[in-house]
Design an enzyme around this catalytic site. Structure first.
Site, PDB file in Angstrom:
ATOM      1  N   GLU A   1      20.493 -15.218  -7.483  1.00 43.18           N
ATOM      2  CA  GLU A   1      19.974 -13.880  -7.774  1.00 43.18           C
ATOM      3  C   GLU A   1      19.505 -13.793  -9.224  1.00 43.18           C
ATOM      4  O   GLU A   1      18.463 -13.203  -9.522  1.00 43.18           O
ATOM      5  CB  GLU A   1      21.053 -12.826  -7.453  1.00 43.18           C
ATOM      6  CG  GLU A   1      20.717 -11.398  -7.815  1.00 43.18           C
ATOM      7  CD  GLU A   1      19.448 -10.846  -7.188  1.00 43.18           C
ATOM      8  OE1 GLU A   1      18.854 -11.472  -6.295  1.00 43.18           O
ATOM      9  OE2 GLU A   1      19.020  -9.762  -7.635  1.00 43.18           O
TER      10      GLU A   1
ATOM     11  N   ASN B   1      -1.980   1.914   5.837  1.00 45.13           N
ATOM     12  CA  ASN B   1      -1.029   0.938   5.314  1.00 45.13           C
ATOM     13  C   ASN B   1      -0.647   0.053   6.482  1.00 45.13           C
ATOM     14  O   ASN B   1      -0.344   0.553   7.563  1.00 45.13           O
ATOM     15  CB  ASN B   1       0.198   1.696   4.772  1.00 45.13           C
ATOM     16  CG  ASN B   1       1.277   0.764   4.245  1.00 45.13           C
ATOM     17  OD1 ASN B   1       1.093  -0.442   4.201  1.00 45.13           O
ATOM     18  ND2 ASN B   1       2.398   1.349   3.840  1.00 45.13           N
TER      19      ASN B   1
ATOM     20  N   CYS C   1       0.834  -1.200   0.000  1.00 45.76           N
ATOM     21  CA  CYS C   1       0.000   0.000   0.000  1.00 45.76           C
ATOM     22  C   CYS C   1       0.872   1.255   0.000  1.00 45.76           C
ATOM     23  O   CYS C   1       1.948   1.271   0.586  1.00 45.76           O
ATOM     24  CB  CYS C   1      -0.874   0.044   1.233  1.00 45.76           C
ATOM     25  SG  CYS C   1      -1.884  -1.410   1.417  1.00 45.76           S
TER      26      CYS C   1
END
Ligand code: G6P
Length: 612
Positions: free
Chosen positions: A487, A100, A2
Site C-alpha cells: 500500500e 458516463n 467521467c
C-alpha cells in the site's frame, strides 16, 4: 472517470452546473462541457482541459437557461479534444446528451445510423446516443407527452455496455431524462429544483435527499416532480434516502489538499466505522448481517475481492479471518478474478471491498460470484452505491466522502471493519478467547494511537525533502507488514510518479537486490516482534550495498543502523497496518508536494473506475 451533473429549477443553470463539475474534478478527467436550453434552442459549450476553462468560452456568461446538463470526460474513445468532449448533440441539434460508461456496440450503431443518413463529428462512442434518440423520435408518429421518453427508452435498449445518461431536448424545455445501467448516477431532490450527479458530494450542499436508481429505470425530471418508470415505462414509486454526510466534509476545511485532510480525518473515520459494533465486554453486532454458526462452519473458503487500495485492505482482512476464524481466505484482484473461472459454490463466501461501490471490475466479480451460488457481502463507504444493490449483504465504513484520488481514510476504515467482521465471525463460531478480548481493546484505542502516529509528520516531511528527486524506491516488510509495503508503494506511485516496488523482505535476495546500489531508498516496516530480527537482517543486506533506509516500527531496535527511524505506537499485529500506513501516507504526500504535483488529482488516475 467521467462525471455528470444536471440541474432543473428556477435559477440560472450554468453556474450551478460548473460548480457541480468543479466538485467532481477529483474523479479525474481531461475535458468538460455544459449544455442548457435557451430561448433560441440548445446551448453547447465545451472544451478539453480544466473545468475552469469553461469560463473563457465566449457567451457562457449570457446563458439564461434554467435546465442543463454537464460533464467531465475521461477519454476512452477518441483523444481529449473539443469535438470529443461532452455534451454531444444529434445532427439536427434537437438533443444534448452526456454519458458516463462505454457503449460497446457503438460501431454497429454508427453504421446503422450512417446508412440512414446521419453523420458524426467525433470519435466517441457517445455521439451515437443523441442520433439514435433522434432516429426513434422521428419514427414515432404519436404526439403524446411520453414521446421523448419512448425515444430514449428505444435507444437505450439498442445500447450494449454501461451507461449513465442525461438527455435534454429543445422541444421539452421543462423536462430532463436520465437513465443508468452499470454506471453511477444519483438524483438529488430539492424544493422546486432537482439535481443529478455522478456522486453524492458534488450536490450535497444543495440537498440531503437522494434517489438511487436500479439499472434501466427511466426518470423524467421537471422542476417540481420526479417521475420514475421501469424498463417497460410503467410508472414506479421510489423513496428518498437521507444522506447524513456533512456538506463541509466535502470541503478542504483549511487543509491545503483533500489528501492531507483525509489523512488527518482517520481517527474520526475509525471511530465512526467501529461505532457501537462492540464494547470491550460485549459481543460484536452487525445489524445488517445474520450469519449463523452452521453457515460459517459450512464454508470451505472466503474470497476477498477488490481493486487497488481496497485490495490491500483485503490482505489485512485475510490475515484477521484466518487467524481468528481458521477459515481459508484468498484475496483476489477483481479484474483477474472475473476472468479466471474461480472455484466457487454455495460453500464460498465472497467479500467485496470498494470505497466508491462503483468499481466496474469489482461489481462484475460480484455478479459472477452470485451466479456461481456464493453468498456475497459488500464493504463500501457509499450508501446506495451500485455494489450495495447487487450484494446479498452490505456493511459500511463510515469514513465520510473521500475526495483525493489516493485513498487513505477509506483504506484504514476498511482494515478496521474487516478485523471487526473477523471478530464477529469468530464469536458466532464460538472461538472467542482472551486474544480477541485484548484485540477489541486495541481497536478501541486506535483513534488515539493514530493521533500519536500523525505526530511524526515533521520528521516524515524532512525525510521526504531528502529523497524526493529519487527515481526508484523499495518498500519491504514481512507478514502483515508486507501488505503495508504494498500500500505504501502504491501511494508513492500514484501521487509522486516515482517508480517503486514492494517486496516481502525475505524475497529481496531472490532477484530485486540486483537493483540496490548506492543511494537507493529502501523503506521497511517492522511491527511484528516475531519477524523483526529477520527483517533487520534483510535491511542490513541493502545497507551493505549503499541503500538509504527509512524504517517504520513499533519495536525496540537499534536505531543507529538506519538513516531514519519512525516510531509508531504498538498495537495488535492484526490492526497494525492502520498505524504503520500513516507515516507512509504522509511520506507520499510530502514527496508529491515537494515535486510541485497535484496531490489530489494525479495524472491518468480516476477516483472511481467505472469502466473495465
Ligand atoms: C481506483 C483508485 C484507487 C482505488 C481503486 C478501487 O484505482 O484510483 O485509489 O483504490 O480505484 O476503488 P474502490 O472505489 O473500488 O475502492
Amino acid at each position: 472517470m467521467c462525471g455528470i451533473v444536471g440541474y432543473i429549477g428556477n435559477k440560472k443553470a450554468s453556474p450551478i452546473l460548473i460548480n457541480g463539475l468543479l466538485r467532481l474534478e477529483y474523479r479525474g478527467y481531461d475535458s468538460a462541457g455544459i449544455s442548457t436550453i435557451e430561448k433560441e434552442g440548445l446551448s453547447l459549450m465545451k472544451d478539453k482541459g480544466r473545468v475552469k476553462n469553461l469560463y473563457n468560452i465566449e457567451g457562457i456568461d449570457n446563458l439564461e437557461g434554467t435546465i442543463g446538463i454537464a460533464h467531465t470526460r475521461w477519454a476512452t474513445h477518441g483523444k481529449p479534444s473539443k469535438e470529443n468532449s461532452h455534451p454531444h448533440t444529434d445532427n439536427s441539434k434537437t438533443f444534448s446528451v452526456v454519458h458516463n460508461g462505454i457503449i460497446e456496440n457503438y460501431n454497429e450503431i454508427r453504421k446503422f445510423l450512417s446508412e440512414k443518413g446521419y453523420s458524426f463529428y467525433s470519435q466517441t462512442d457517445t455521439e451515437v446516443i443523441p442520433n439514435l434518440v433522434h432516429y426513434y423520435y422521428t419514427q414515432d408518429v404519436q404526439t403524446d407527452n411520453l414521446k421523448l421518453l419512448r425515444a430514449v427508452k428505444n435507444a437505450c435498449f439498442d445500447l450494449k455496455g454501461s451507461f449513465a445518461i442525461e438527455i435534454i431536448c429543445k422541444d421539452y424545455p421543462d423536462n430532463m431524462i436520465v437513465v443508468r445501467k452499470d454506471s453511477p448516477l444519483v438524483i438529488g431532490k430539492g424544493d422546486g429544483e432537482n439535481y443529478i450527479s455522478s456522486d453524492i458530494p458534488a450536490i450535497l450542499s444543495f440537498t440531503r435527499n437522494f434517489y438511487f436508481l436500479e439499472d434501466l429505470e427511466f426518470v423524467v425530471l421537471s422542476r417540481n416532480d420526479i417521475t420514475f418508470y421501469d424498463r417497460n415505462l410503467n410508472p414506479i414509486k421510489k423513496e428518498t434516502k437521507t444522506i447524513e454526510w456533512n456538506a463541509s466534509s466535502s470541503e478542504k476545511d483549511g487543509y491545503e489538499d483533500f489528501m492531507l485532510k483525509e489523512i488527518y480525518e482517520q481517527p474520526t473515520a475509525i471511530r465512526e466505522t467501529v461505532g457501537a459494533k462492540f464494547s470491550e465486554d460485549s459481543k460484536c453486532e452487525f445489524e445488517e448481517l445474520n450469519f449463523s454458526k452452521e453457515y460459517l462452519e459450512s464454508l470451505n473458503k472466503i474470497y476477498i475481492i477488490a481493486c487497488g487500495t481496497a485490495m490491500h485492505a483485503g490482505l489485512a482482512g485475510k490475515n484477521a479471518i484466518e487467524k481468528l476464524c481458521k477459515i481459508p481466505t484468498e484475496v483476489d484482484i477483481a479484474s483477474e478474478f472475473r476472468y479466471r473461472n474461480p472455484i466457487i459454490d454455495n460453500k464460498t463466501l465472497c467479500i467485496f471491498i470498494s470505497q466508491s461501490g462503483e468499481t466496474a471490475d469489482t461489481i462484475a466479480a460480484l455478479k459472477l460470484s452470485k451466479e456461481k451460488g456464493a453468498k456475497t457481502l459488500a464493504i463500501t463507504n457509499v450508501i446506495g452505491s451500485s455494489i450495495t444493490r447487487e450484494a446479498d449483504y452490505s456493511i459500511y465504513t463510515h469514513a465520510g466522502p473521500e475526495i483525493a484520488v489516493a485513498s487513505t481514510k477509506a483504506y484504514t476504515s476498511q482494515v478496521v471493519l474487516l478485523v471487526v467482521l473477523a471478530i464477529y465471525f469468530a464469536e458466532i463460531l464460538g472461538l472467542e478467547n482472551s486474544y480477541i478480548t485484548s484485540l477489541k481493546k486495541e481497536i478501541l484505542e486506535l483513534p488515539k494511537k493514530i493521533e500519536e502516529a500523525l505526530k511524526n509528520s515533521e520528521i516524515v516531511k524532512d525525510f521526504s525533502k531528502k529523497v524526493y528527486q529519487e527515481k526508484d524506491m523499495f518498500f519491504l516488510g514481512r507478514g502483515i507488514d508486507e501488505t503495508v509495503a504494498k500500500e505504501g508503494s502504491l501511494k508513492l506511485k500514484e501521487i509522486s510518479y516515482i517508480h517503486s516496488e514492494s517486496y516481502p523482505a525475505g524475497e529481496l535476495k531472490h532477484g530485486p537486490i540486483a537493483l540496490i546500489e548506492n543511494g537507493v531508498t529502501v523503506i521497511s516496516i517492522m511491527t511484528d516482534s516475531n519477524l523483526v530480527e529477520k527483517t533487520v537482517s534483510n535491511i542490513q543486506e541493502v545497507i551493505t550495498r549503499g541503500a538509504k533506509t527509512l524504517v517504520i516500527t513499533n519495536q525496540n531496535i537499534d536505531v543507529n543502523q538506519f538513516d531514519m527511524v519512525i516510531q509508531i505506537p504498538d498495537t495488535n499485529p492484526l490492526v497494525s497496518p492502520i498505524l504503520s500506513i500513516i507515516p507512509l501516507q504522509l511520506f507520499s504526500y510530502y514527496i508529491s508536494k515537494e515535486k510541485g504535483l497535484d496531490v489530489d488529482k494525479p495524472r491518468n488516475l480516476a477516483k472511481s473506475v467505472t469502466v473495465e
